[in-house]
Motif scaffolding. Structure first.
Motif, PDB file in Angstrom:
ATOM      1  N   THR A 197       0.823  -1.223   0.000  1.00 31.74           N
ATOM      2  CA  THR A 197       0.000   0.000   0.000  1.00 31.74           C
ATOM      3  C   THR A 197       0.853   1.267   0.000  1.00 31.74           C
ATOM      4  N   SER A 198       2.148   1.127   0.199  1.00 34.50           N
ATOM      5  CA  SER A 198       3.022   2.294   0.311  1.00 34.50           C
ATOM      6  C   SER A 198       2.945   3.188  -0.918  1.00 34.50           C
ATOM      7  N   ALA A 199       3.013   2.587  -2.108  1.00 31.31           N
ATOM      8  CA  ALA A 199       3.013   3.381  -3.342  1.00 31.31           C
ATOM      9  C   ALA A 199       1.733   4.203  -3.486  1.00 31.31           C
ATOM     10  N   ILE A 200       0.612   3.657  -3.009  1.00 32.50           N
ATOM     11  CA  ILE A 200      -0.661   4.388  -3.099  1.00 32.50           C
ATOM     12  C   ILE A 200      -0.580   5.691  -2.313  1.00 32.50           C
ATOM     13  N   PHE A 201      -0.167   5.581  -1.053  1.00 31.06           N
ATOM     14  CA  PHE A 201      -0.123   6.765  -0.187  1.00 31.06           C
ATOM     15  C   PHE A 201       0.891   7.784  -0.679  1.00 31.06           C
ATOM     16  N   VAL A 202       2.030   7.292  -1.193  1.00 30.63           N
ATOM     17  CA  VAL A 202       3.051   8.213  -1.699  1.00 30.63           C
ATOM     18  C   VAL A 202       2.524   8.983  -2.904  1.00 30.63           C
ATOM     19  N   LYS A 203       1.813   8.297  -3.779  1.00 33.97           N
ATOM     20  CA  LYS A 203       1.229   8.946  -4.954  1.00 33.97           C
ATOM     21  C   LYS A 203       0.178   9.976  -4.552  1.00 33.97           C
ATOM     22  N   TRP A 204      -0.553   9.690  -3.488  1.00 30.20           N
ATOM     23  CA  TRP A 204      -1.599  10.616  -3.037  1.00 30.20           C
ATOM     24  C   TRP A 204      -1.047  11.840  -2.315  1.00 30.20           C
ATOM     25  N   ALA A 205       0.168  11.722  -1.791  1.00 23.29           N
ATOM     26  CA  ALA A 205       0.756  12.840  -1.048  1.00 23.29           C
ATOM     27  C   ALA A 205       1.015  14.027  -1.971  1.00 23.29           C
ATOM     28  N   GLU A 206       0.794  15.226  -1.453  1.00 25.57           N
ATOM     29  CA  GLU A 206       0.978  16.452  -2.230  1.00 25.57           C
ATOM     30  C   GLU A 206       2.261  17.193  -1.838  1.00 25.57           C
ATOM     31  N   THR A 207       2.964  16.677  -0.864  1.00 26.31           N
ATOM     32  CA  THR A 207       4.146  17.362  -0.325  1.00 26.31           C
ATOM     33  C   THR A 207       5.429  16.725  -0.873  1.00 26.31           C
ATOM     34  N   PHE A 237      -5.741   0.530 -11.674  1.00 24.90           N
ATOM     35  CA  PHE A 237      -7.100   0.835 -11.234  1.00 24.90           C
ATOM     36  C   PHE A 237      -7.226   2.168 -10.493  1.00 24.90           C
ATOM     37  N   LEU A 238      -6.187   2.556  -9.749  1.00 26.78           N
ATOM     38  CA  LEU A 238      -6.290   3.776  -8.946  1.00 26.78           C
ATOM     39  C   LEU A 238      -5.720   5.008  -9.635  1.00 26.78           C
ATOM     40  N   PHE A 239      -4.721   4.800 -10.525  1.00 22.41           N
ATOM     41  CA  PHE A 239      -4.061   5.953 -11.140  1.00 22.41           C
ATOM     42  C   PHE A 239      -4.142   5.944 -12.666  1.00 22.41           C
ATOM     43  N   GLN A 240      -4.940   5.011 -13.216  1.00 25.92           N
ATOM     44  CA  GLN A 240      -5.158   4.919 -14.669  1.00 25.92           C
ATOM     45  C   GLN A 240      -3.836   4.847 -15.446  1.00 25.92           C
ATOM     46  N   GLU A 241      -2.875   4.114 -14.900  1.00 30.05           N
ATOM     47  CA  GLU A 241      -1.579   3.947 -15.570  1.00 30.05           C
ATOM     48  C   GLU A 241      -1.673   2.818 -16.591  1.00 30.05           C
ATOM     49  N   SER A 242      -1.329   3.134 -17.817  1.00 26.64           N
ATOM     50  CA  SER A 242      -1.401   2.134 -18.881  1.00 26.64           C
ATOM     51  C   SER A 242      -0.191   1.220 -18.836  1.00 26.64           C
ATOM     52  N   LEU A 243      -0.364   0.010 -19.339  1.00 20.77           N
ATOM     53  CA  LEU A 243       0.720  -0.967 -19.400  1.00 20.77           C
ATOM     54  C   LEU A 243       0.868  -1.448 -20.838  1.00 20.77           C
ATOM     55  N   THR A 244       2.103  -1.400 -21.381  1.00 23.47           N
ATOM     56  CA  THR A 244       2.346  -1.917 -22.725  1.00 23.47           C
ATOM     57  C   THR A 244       2.609  -3.412 -22.646  1.00 23.47           C
ATOM     58  N   ASP A 251       7.918   9.906  -8.791  1.00 20.98           N
ATOM     59  CA  ASP A 251       7.643  11.174  -9.462  1.00 20.98           C
ATOM     60  C   ASP A 251       8.033  11.126 -10.940  1.00 20.98           C
ATOM     61  N   TYR A 252       8.800  10.094 -11.315  1.00 20.03           N
ATOM     62  CA  TYR A 252       9.319  10.001 -12.672  1.00 20.03           C
ATOM     63  C   TYR A 252       8.674   8.892 -13.499  1.00 20.03           C
ATOM     64  N   THR A 253       8.379   7.781 -12.861  1.00 21.31           N
ATOM     65  CA  THR A 253       7.866   6.631 -13.590  1.00 21.31           C
ATOM     66  C   THR A 253       6.581   6.133 -12.951  1.00 21.31           C
ATOM     67  N   THR A 254       6.024   5.063 -13.498  1.00 15.05           N
ATOM     68  CA  THR A 254       4.747   4.552 -13.023  1.00 15.05           C
ATOM     69  C   THR A 254       4.910   3.752 -11.738  1.00 15.05           C
ATOM     70  N   VAL A 255       3.795   3.574 -11.029  1.00 17.23           N
ATOM     71  CA  VAL A 255       3.797   2.731  -9.829  1.00 17.23           C
ATOM     72  C   VAL A 255       4.237   1.323 -10.194  1.00 17.23           C
ATOM     73  N   ALA A 256       3.744   0.816 -11.331  1.00 14.07           N
ATOM     74  CA  ALA A 256       4.053  -0.548 -11.753  1.00 14.07           C
ATOM     75  C   ALA A 256       5.553  -0.741 -11.976  1.00 14.07           C
ATOM     76  N   SER A 257       6.166   0.156 -12.766  1.00 16.08           N
ATOM     77  CA  SER A 257       7.592   0.019 -13.078  1.00 16.08           C
ATOM     78  C   SER A 257       8.460   0.212 -11.843  1.00 16.08           C
ATOM     79  N   SER A 258       8.161   1.227 -11.043  1.00 16.22           N
ATOM     80  CA  SER A 258       8.955   1.501  -9.847  1.00 16.22           C
ATOM     81  C   SER A 258       8.898   0.338  -8.870  1.00 16.22           C
ATOM     82  N   THR A 259       7.690  -0.161  -8.620  1.00 18.15           N
ATOM     83  CA  THR A 259       7.528  -1.278  -7.694  1.00 18.15           C
ATOM     84  C   THR A 259       8.196  -2.530  -8.225  1.00 18.15           C
TER      85      THR A 259
END
Length: 300
Positions: A15-25, A251-258, A81-89
């Protein structure tokens, strides 16, 4: 019991990536407050007597572990901040490869040729993911590189934990490591001139969620397991984080996957999974051979 705990830890840590993506700081503030809240929440559970009785060697190892964890969080959060949740994880879950290298160098556990072949398969998969990100742009490729560096640091963190956790309780170890990480991340924030007071006012709820779920119910449970299973087993479990990362990102960030990224992810997961399965078998065989040799000598 350890395997059920690992399964639960996997879900929470994912769940870490979700909260980090939601953070505005700024990511420095996110990482710092995550560690600070985690440390404070563990404080009531610490036995002062055990903490004061730690040897100087154990303290040095815990300090190094905390520094590695701080660097891991900083680089990984930055990669998001640079790549997708999928690739980073996905790149972060490649830590078993570096755990293998660490075990070979420091603990003389050398993998077989088959195990190394599976490592090659995993690296090919990671290369395909990176190639897929080239199509997204050089910014995504930078994120992959940051995630890979974060992977190397967390592998060192797991290896140190495997060593230290044999003589230190889970809460004491985690408290010491998180406290060190908090100090290091505070320095990062000050160097970057991050306004921590303003950041706290904006995202304090996110910081609490990061401390409770992926840290105390994720990392802390993994730290508990390290005294019962090897770092390789923990790494096997963390492979599932890549799958959760893809699901959350889609599902949460509409990130496409090739298709190239999906194929690369599959190769990476299969390669690491087969490697770890083979590596555990090699370790069991080496252990059996050592026992046989010891028995033969005693009979003489």
């Amino acid at each position: 019991m350890p395997y059920f705990t690992l399964f639960m830890a996997l879900f929470f840590i994912s769940t870490s990536a979700i909260f980090v993506k939601w953070a505005e700081t700024p990511i420095e503030a996110v990482a710092f407050f995550r560690m600070l809240f985690s440390t404070l929440l563990l404080l009531p559970l610490i036995h002062l007597k055990e903490l004061l009785s730690l040897s100087s060697t154990t303290i040095r190892h815990m300090i190094l572990s905390g520094i590695l964890l701080a660097g891991h969080f900083w680089l990984w959060f930055l990669s998001l901040d640079y790549t997708t949740v999928a690739s980073s994880t996905l790149f972060v879950t490649a830590s078993p490869i570096f755990v293998l290298i660490g075990n070979a160098v420091f603990f003389k556990q050398h993998p077989s040729k088959k195990a190394l072949f599976f490592v090659g398969v995993a690296l090919l998969g990671g290369g395909l993911v990176a190639y897929g990100d080239i199509a997204v742009g050089p910014r995504a490729l930078i994120g992959d590189g940051l995630a890979l560096l974060a992977t190397i640091l967390v592998a060192g963190y797991w290896l140190l934990g495997q060593h230290v956790r044999t003589s230190v309780s889970t809460n004491t170890y985690s408290f010491g490591v998180y406290a060190v990480s908090s100090v290091v991340l505070l320095l990062f924030s000050l160097i970057q001139s991050v306004n921590l007071v303003a950041a706290f006012q904006v995202d304090w709820r996110i910081y609490v969620l990061l401390a409770v779920f992926p840290t105390l119910l994720g990392h802390n449970l993994f730290n508990w397991a390290l005294s019962r299973v090897s770092a390789s087993i923990v790494s096997i479990t963390i492979l599932g984080e890549a799958v959760w990362g893809m699901i959350f990102g889609y599902f949460l960030f509409q990130e496409s996957l090739t298709w190239i990224q999906i194929a690369g992810a599959t190769l990476l997961l299969v390669g690491i999974g087969l490697f770890l399965r083979r590596n555990e078998r090699d370790i069991r065989e080496q252990f059996a051979q050592q026992n046989a040799a010891t028995t033969s000598e005693s009979e003489r």
